[in-house]
Write a protein that holds these residues in place. Structure first.
Motif, PDB file in Angstrom:
ATOM      1  N   LYS A   1      -2.087   8.781  -2.321  1.00 26.49           N
ATOM      2  CA  LYS A   1      -3.108   8.950  -3.356  1.00 26.49           C
ATOM      3  C   LYS A   1      -4.484   8.525  -2.850  1.00 26.49           C
ATOM      4  N   ILE A   2      -4.511   7.416  -2.112  1.00 32.36           N
ATOM      5  CA  ILE A   2      -5.791   6.938  -1.569  1.00 32.36           C
ATOM      6  C   ILE A   2      -6.381   7.972  -0.625  1.00 32.36           C
ATOM      7  N   MET A   3      -5.545   8.540   0.227  1.00 26.44           N
ATOM      8  CA  MET A   3      -6.036   9.536   1.169  1.00 26.44           C
ATOM      9  C   MET A   3      -6.504  10.797   0.443  1.00 26.44           C
ATOM     10  N   MET A   4      -5.812  11.158  -0.636  1.00 25.25           N
ATOM     11  CA  MET A   4      -6.240  12.320  -1.413  1.00 25.25           C
ATOM     12  C   MET A   4      -7.599  12.058  -2.068  1.00 25.25           C
ATOM     13  N   ASN A   5      -7.791  10.823  -2.586  1.00 30.05           N
ATOM     14  CA  ASN A   5      -9.086  10.475  -3.184  1.00 30.05           C
ATOM     15  C   ASN A   5     -10.203  10.520  -2.145  1.00 30.05           C
ATOM     16  N   PHE A   6      -9.904  10.012  -0.951  1.00 28.26           N
ATOM     17  CA  PHE A   6     -10.893  10.071   0.124  1.00 28.26           C
ATOM     18  C   PHE A   6     -11.224  11.521   0.474  1.00 28.26           C
ATOM     19  N   ASP A   7     -10.202  12.353   0.492  1.00 25.63           N
ATOM     20  CA  ASP A   7     -10.431  13.760   0.825  1.00 25.63           C
ATOM     21  C   ASP A   7     -11.289  14.435  -0.245  1.00 25.63           C
ATOM     22  N   THR A   8     -10.993  14.129  -1.530  1.00 25.99           N
ATOM     23  CA  THR A   8     -11.787  14.706  -2.619  1.00 25.99           C
ATOM     24  C   THR A   8     -13.231  14.238  -2.562  1.00 25.99           C
ATOM     25  N   ALA A   9     -13.420  12.923  -2.341  1.00 26.84           N
ATOM     26  CA  ALA A   9     -14.781  12.389  -2.254  1.00 26.84           C
ATOM     27  C   ALA A   9     -15.531  13.009  -1.079  1.00 26.84           C
ATOM     28  N   SER A  10     -14.838  13.196   0.036  1.00 30.30           N
ATOM     29  CA  SER A  10     -15.481  13.806   1.201  1.00 30.30           C
ATOM     30  C   SER A  10     -15.876  15.250   0.919  1.00 30.30           C
TER      31      SER A  10
ATOM     32  N   ILE B   1       0.831  -1.206   0.000  1.00 33.06           N
ATOM     33  CA  ILE B   1       0.000   0.000   0.000  1.00 33.06           C
ATOM     34  C   ILE B   1       0.864   1.254   0.000  1.00 33.06           C
ATOM     35  N   ASN B   2       1.959   1.223   0.727  1.00 33.52           N
ATOM     36  CA  ASN B   2       2.819   2.404   0.843  1.00 33.52           C
ATOM     37  C   ASN B   2       3.739   2.597  -0.357  1.00 33.52           C
ATOM     38  N   ALA B   3       3.859   1.557  -1.195  1.00 33.75           N
ATOM     39  CA  ALA B   3       4.758   1.678  -2.349  1.00 33.75           C
ATOM     40  C   ALA B   3       4.215   2.712  -3.337  1.00 33.75           C
ATOM     41  N   GLU B   4       5.110   3.476  -3.933  1.00 34.53           N
ATOM     42  CA  GLU B   4       4.798   4.477  -4.958  1.00 34.53           C
ATOM     43  C   GLU B   4       3.743   5.491  -4.474  1.00 34.53           C
TER      44      GLU B   4
END
Length: 268
Positions: A175-184, A167-170
């Motif tokens: 990116k996942i956290m940014m997507n969650f932030d955008t969706a929120s 999960i932490n690679a690359e």
């Protein structure tokens, strides 16, 4: 000369007596007055002693009551016989069903034998009795006792490590956290827009008016008012439609003849 020799003999005797007294005091104080105590030997049979050694402490509920005197292999079993020397004054606290286990003491990992007091109603242990083993309660004892099953714990830890590493690679986690932030943020904006529509006077009035109309229509249908209400609530209409579309053959033919006759009469 004779007087001087007698004096030296007396001095030597006094020195010997003083030395004996000093050694005796050291013996009685340093040896914990072992000469005035009686020790009883009790046994416990372990599959492995996990670093336990002769001289290790034997503890009864945290109180030192003796030491390990000997560790030998049993002749007929693949077990070790641990012989414990217990101070006789503590025997009244050790009963027949008292259980023992090997535990780790301190940061250096010293091993000792822990005895759990038994039921006071049970008889006291005697010289030569064998105490049963208790289930391991410390982490190291549990891991050792469970053997191969404990290895599964390390397999799970290894799999979790691999998953976290993937999960932490690359910068995937970022990116996942940014997507969650955008969706929120989008969800919050949508919620605000809905609140604005509902909160707007004209929009709220229209919405309430539409709901009232829908409620009025459903009420009329439920009461059997209007064509749709009659169709839903009048069973005779349902029976006529059923007879026309899927009823018996004779009845359907009669209805078709009636329709044809009516049509011919109208043309004449």
């Amino acid at each position: 000369m004779e007087s001087q020799g007698n004096t030296q003999i007396k001095i030597g005797i006094y020195l010997a007596i003083g030395t004996i007294c000093i050694l005796g005091s050291i013996f009685f104080l340093g040896a914990d007055k072992a000469l005035f105590r009686r020790y009883v030997k009790i046994h416990a049979h372990f599959e492995q002693v996990q670093g336990l050694a002769v001289g290790s402490v034997v503890s009864l509920s945290g109180v030192t009551v003796g030491n390990v005197q000997d560790i030998t292999f049993l002749p007929d079993e693949n077990k070790l016989d641990v012989t414990m020397s217990i101070d006789e004054k503590f025997l009244k606290r050790i009963r027949k069903e008292s259980a023992v286990e090997i535990r780790t003491q301190g940061a250096l990992g010293d091993k000792f034998v822990l005895i759990f007091p038994g039921d006071p109603r049970q008889p006291e242990v005697k010289d030569g009795d064998v105490l049963p083993l208790a289930k391991a309660s410390d982490l190291l004892g549990i891991l050792t006792e469970r053997g191969g099953e404990a290895g599964k714990i390390f397999d799970v830890v290894n799999e979790v490590y691999k998953m976290a590493h993937t999960i932490n690679a690359e910068n995937r986690m970022e990116k996942i956290m940014m997507n969650f932030d955008t969706a929120s943020s989008n969800l919050a904006q949508t919620s605000k827009d809905i609140q604005k529509i509902v909160g707007n006077s004209s929009g709220g009035v229209k919405l309430n008016h539409s709901i009232e109309k829908l409620d009025s229509i459903l009420t009329k249908i439920d009461k059997g008012e209007g064509s749709l209400g009659l169709l839903i609530n009048d069973p005779s209409i349902h029976n006529q439609l059923k007879a026309a579309l899927g009823g018996g053959g004779t009845q359907r033919k009669n209805q078709v003849k009636t329709l044809l006759r009516t049509s011919i009469e109208k043309e004449d």
